[in-house]
Motif scaffolding. Sequence first.
Motif, PDB file in Angstrom:
ATOM      1  N   ASN A  91     -43.356  58.909 -94.346  1.00  0.00           N
ATOM      2  CA  ASN A  91     -44.445  59.447 -93.553  1.00  0.00           C
ATOM      3  C   ASN A  91     -44.461  58.959 -92.096  1.00  0.00           C
ATOM      4  OD1 ASN A  91     -44.729  60.896 -95.914  1.00  0.00           O
ATOM      5  ND2 ASN A  91     -46.604  59.719 -96.581  1.00  0.00           N
ATOM      6  N   GLY A  96     -46.262  61.639 -87.944  1.00  0.00           N
ATOM      7  CA  GLY A  96     -46.352  62.384 -89.229  1.00  0.00           C
ATOM      8  C   GLY A  96     -46.094  63.788 -88.987  1.00  0.00           C
ATOM      9  N   PRO A  98     -46.212  67.891 -90.941  1.00  0.00           N
ATOM     10  CA  PRO A  98     -47.000  68.526 -92.002  1.00  0.00           C
ATOM     11  C   PRO A  98     -45.951  69.532 -92.328  1.00  0.00           C
ATOM     12  CG  PRO A  98     -47.602  69.618 -89.789  1.00  0.00           C
ATOM     13  CD  PRO A  98     -46.828  68.178 -89.537  1.00  0.00           C
ATOM     14  N   LYS A  99     -46.339  70.194 -93.762  1.00  0.00           N
ATOM     15  CA  LYS A  99     -45.214  70.956 -94.507  1.00  0.00           C
ATOM     16  C   LYS A  99     -44.679  72.037 -93.716  1.00  0.00           C
ATOM     17  CE  LYS A  99     -45.134  73.256 -98.912  1.00  0.00           C
ATOM     18  NZ  LYS A  99     -46.022  73.542-100.079  1.00  0.00           N
ATOM     19  N   ASN A 100     -45.468  72.973 -92.806  1.00  0.00           N
ATOM     20  CA  ASN A 100     -44.880  73.810 -92.249  1.00  0.00           C
ATOM     21  C   ASN A 100     -43.774  73.332 -91.046  1.00  0.00           C
ATOM     22  OD1 ASN A 100     -46.822  72.717 -90.482  1.00  0.00           O
ATOM     23  ND2 ASN A 100     -47.294  74.863 -89.554  1.00  0.00           N
ATOM     24  N   GLU A 101     -44.044  72.509 -90.366  1.00  0.00           N
ATOM     25  CA  GLU A 101     -42.802  71.863 -89.738  1.00  0.00           C
ATOM     26  C   GLU A 101     -41.901  71.251 -90.292  1.00  0.00           C
ATOM     27  OE1 GLU A 101     -44.311  69.568 -86.236  1.00  0.00           O
ATOM     28  OE2 GLU A 101     -46.154  70.455 -86.280  1.00  0.00           O
ATOM     29  N   ALA A 102     -42.150  70.678 -91.555  1.00  0.00           N
ATOM     30  CA  ALA A 102     -40.899  70.216 -92.158  1.00  0.00           C
ATOM     31  C   ALA A 102     -40.032  70.905 -92.514  1.00  0.00           C
ATOM     32  CB  ALA A 102     -41.518  69.290 -93.509  1.00  0.00           C
ATOM     33  N   ARG A 110     -42.723  69.652 -98.066  1.00  0.00           N
ATOM     34  CA  ARG A 110     -43.810  68.824 -98.377  1.00  0.00           C
ATOM     35  C   ARG A 110     -44.451  68.356 -97.074  1.00  0.00           C
ATOM     36  NH1 ARG A 110     -39.897  65.312-101.171  1.00  0.00           N
ATOM     37  NH2 ARG A 110     -40.372  63.162-100.102  1.00  0.00           N
ATOM     38  N   ASN A 111     -45.646  67.702 -97.398  1.00  0.00           N
ATOM     39  CA  ASN A 111     -46.476  67.029 -96.213  1.00  0.00           C
ATOM     40  C   ASN A 111     -45.935  65.756 -96.064  1.00  0.00           C
ATOM     41  OD1 ASN A 111     -48.481  67.227 -94.579  1.00  0.00           O
ATOM     42  ND2 ASN A 111     -50.021  67.776 -95.813  1.00  0.00           N
ATOM     43  N   MET A 113     -47.310  63.630 -93.746  1.00  0.00           N
ATOM     44  CA  MET A 113     -48.262  62.709 -93.000  1.00  0.00           C
ATOM     45  C   MET A 113     -48.577  61.462 -93.442  1.00  0.00           C
ATOM     46  SD  MET A 113     -48.530  65.006 -90.371  1.00  0.00           S
ATOM     47  CE  MET A 113     -50.149  64.432 -89.826  1.00  0.00           C
ATOM     48  N   ARG A 115     -51.183  58.981 -94.836  1.00  0.00           N
ATOM     49  CA  ARG A 115     -52.355  59.120 -95.320  1.00  0.00           C
ATOM     50  C   ARG A 115     -53.142  57.874 -95.645  1.00  0.00           C
ATOM     51  NH1 ARG A 115     -49.129  63.211 -98.314  1.00  0.00           N
ATOM     52  NH2 ARG A 115     -48.140  61.393 -99.320  1.00  0.00           N
ATOM     53  N   ARG A 157     -51.012  65.126 -82.613  1.00  0.00           N
ATOM     54  CA  ARG A 157     -51.183  64.327 -83.722  1.00  0.00           C
ATOM     55  C   ARG A 157     -51.023  62.781 -83.116  1.00  0.00           C
ATOM     56  NH1 ARG A 157     -47.871  68.251 -86.352  1.00  0.00           N
ATOM     57  NH2 ARG A 157     -45.894  67.004 -85.927  1.00  0.00           N
TER      58      ARG A 157
END
Length: 185
Positions: A91, A96, A98-102, A110-111, A113, A115, A157
Amino acid sequence: MTSRKEAIRALHASGCSKEVIQHCLTVERIALQLAKQILSRGHELDLNLVRIGALLHDIGRSRTHGITHGVEGGKILRRLGLRKWTNFAENHIGAGIPKNEAVRLGLPARNFMPRTLEEKIVTYADKLAEGNKKVSYRRALESLKSDLGEKHPAVRRFRRLHEEIRKLSNGGPAETRTRDLHLSS
Ligand SMILES: [Fe+2]
């Protein structure tokens, strides 16, 4: 508990270059300074988690320097039985992902980021480390903008991460005070 010595041994054993290991030691130093400042403000965190997470975050660079080095690092750490620190490797990329960019980047869906506070500190410290040198937040922000473009979501971010760390560590005015933290080399 994994000791500092064991973490450094794992970096060597996995085949990380001298430069990568130097970088990890720099991130360790920056992350511990930030963590101690945050602790002194009465917040709770696990210093050993920060230390070992910082040392191991780039272990995947023994396989690749591409964007998958976080995921590769996670795999290496799982194989070594160091599961507790996989999130620090997975992460920490950018500020970080996020899932859509990954998905768009070809990473697992998956996410990624950071946490926990410890993960956020290591991710932030990594951005303040250019190789084995510590740079100011402003310099790190400018580098990120010139690498990715001003409008890239990672820039937003990183700003958000900076604000979060700044509030926890000194509570000063926006975007300026991190240089005032006791982060001098
Ligand atoms: Fe990295």
